[in-house]
Design an enzyme around this catalytic site. Structure first.
Site, mmCIF file in Angstrom:
data_model
loop_
_atom_site.group_PDB
_atom_site.id
_atom_site.type_symbol
_atom_site.label_atom_id
_atom_site.label_comp_id
_atom_site.label_asym_id
_atom_site.label_seq_id
_atom_site.Cartn_x
_atom_site.Cartn_y
_atom_site.Cartn_z
ATOM 1 N N CYS A 197 0.811 -1.229 0.000
ATOM 2 C CA CYS A 197 0.000 0.000 0.000
ATOM 3 C C CYS A 197 0.842 1.277 0.000
ATOM 4 O O CYS A 197 0.345 2.330 -0.387
ATOM 5 C CB CYS A 197 -0.902 0.057 1.230
ATOM 6 S SG CYS A 197 -1.902 -1.390 1.518
HETATM 7 O O1 KQY Z 1 -4.307 1.069 0.842
HETATM 8 C C1 KQY Z 1 -4.431 1.083 2.031
HETATM 9 N N1 KQY Z 1 -4.479 -0.012 2.681
HETATM 10 C C2 KQY Z 1 -4.501 2.381 2.718
HETATM 11 C C3 KQY Z 1 -5.407 2.473 3.849
HETATM 12 C C4 KQY Z 1 -5.383 3.846 4.419
HETATM 13 C C5 KQY Z 1 -6.144 3.991 5.611
HETATM 14 C C6 KQY Z 1 -6.110 5.360 6.196
HETATM 15 N N2 KQY Z 1 -6.017 5.275 7.594
#
Ligand code: KQY
Length: 366
Positions: free
Chosen positions: A357
């Site tokens: 991510c």
């Molecule tokens: O892609 C992702 N897992 C990002 C999640 C972001 C969450 C914001 N707190």
């Protein structure tokens, strides 16, 4: 940089390469916001630095940092990692750095999807998200890539995985969630993916990882490791709510052929035991008026599937769990030509995601 309107990547002969194809480099964004990263983000920044260093062993890494964090990022990161000042709302390069597509001649272009913090005013995770949404264009300018304007379609990079041979994996819970593109039918969403990723077959998994606040991005549950092969996050514990979710994904994968007509080979990647946030960690998170507050004992969406495939190594999360070693062994077996590097990633997980991510690859031009 040219903003391309009027044609699509598919019409122009571009498609998204798989992550295991050669990269020119990788983009990360330095973590800072104190309602995402506990205790002002000190521990998260150290984890991001380890990830950046591991990737930089085999590809060029660019880290975007705010004006406030620029000097700190420059001091914490080694010289061979480039730091550029760029504003953002948070640090999820996978989701709002451009998705890159490539043609037969090796030209690389970006796609600028709309970003609304994982659900906008319906169930998004923070407000505003304007600086995140502006990053894809700025990054294409920085990397001298033309970019397709597709801001009228909400999509995060973590909600798609492609095999580079015409197949795209997504989850229904994310792509059909009311906070993304509620005006579009499933068929219209599929058509948009075909046009902008240059794929022909969309594999719809029903769901992702339990309690994943992205509405269950695919990059936390299932990833291509080679054409025709995927890893799927798996637990044998039938009492765990994740069991039925992984089972439902397995049922789809077992019945689905990819774009080349191959039956997918599914490798189970064990999950760690449930990882929950502690009282102390919650106390270290500032409040944000629109971000759901974490509560002590809340389960975090820990999964080893959230790894990054760099040119010569695999960067995967570890959670201090007995399954860390087992998961590493599975990935090492699937990527015999790349060294698997495991980084303790709890401080990234607390923010709501993991190593995949926080990274976005730029395909090699050739
Ligand atoms: O892609 C992702 N897992 C990002 C999640 C972001 C969450 C914001 N707190």
């Amino acid at each position: 940089m040219r903003i391309i309107k009027g044609t699509t990547p598919k019409q122009d002969g571009f498609c998204m390469p798989a992550e295991y194809e050669p990269h020119e480099g990788c983009i990360l964004i330095f973590p800072e916001r104190s309602d995402s990263w506990q205790y002002g983000g000190y521990a998260a920044r150290k984890a991001f630095v380890q990830v950046a260093e591991a990737i930089a062993r085999s590809e060029k890494v660019t880290v975007c940092a705010s004006a406030k964090q620029y000097d700190n990022a420059r001091a914490l990161l080694p010289e061979h990692i480039r730091v550029v000042e760029m504003s953002s709302n948070d640090s999820w390069a996978r989701d709002y750095a451009p998705t890159f597509v490539k043609n037969q001649a090796g030209e690389v272009r970006g796609v600028d999807w709309g970003f609304n913090a994982w659900g906008g005013l319906y169930d998004g995770l923070y407000f505003p998200w304007d600086m995140d949404n502006a990053m894809a264009r700025k990054l294409c300018d920085l990397f001298s890539k033309d970019i397709y304007n597709k801001r009228d379609f909400i999509l995060e990079g973590g909600s798609i995985h492609v095999d580079g041979e015409g197949t795209c994996l997504v989850t229904e819970n994310c792509l059909l969630s009311p906070g993304r593109n509620p005006q579009m039918t499933r068929e219209e969403i599929e058509e948009t993916l075909r046009e902008y990723l240059g794929v022909s077959t969309i594999v719809w998994l029903p769901c992702g990882i339990y309690n994943d606040e992205t509405n269950e991005h695919v990059d936390n549950i299932c990833a291509f490791t080679a054409p025709g092969e995927v890893v799927l996050a798996w637990t044998e514990d039938e009492t765990d709510p994740q069991y039925a979710m992984s089972r439902a994904c397995m049922d789809v994968l077992e019945q689905t052929a990819d774009a080349k007509g191959r039956k997918l080979k599914v490798h189970k990647l064990p999950l760690p035991k449930p990882v929950t946030i502690t009282e102390d960690e919650c106390e270290g998170l500032d409040a944000c008026h629109d971000e759901p507050t974490r509560t002590p004992g809340e389960r975090l969406a820990a999964s080893y599937v959230n790894f990054y495939i760099a040119n010569e190594n695999i960067i995967m999360p570890g959670f201090g769990d007995p399954a860390d070693a087992q998961a590493k062994e599975v990935l090492q077996g699937l990527f015999p030509d790349r060294e698997v590097v495991q980084i303790y990633a709890r401080d990234i997980l607390i923010g709501g995601g993991n190593i995949h991510c926080i990274t976005q690859q730029i395909p090699a031009s050739m």
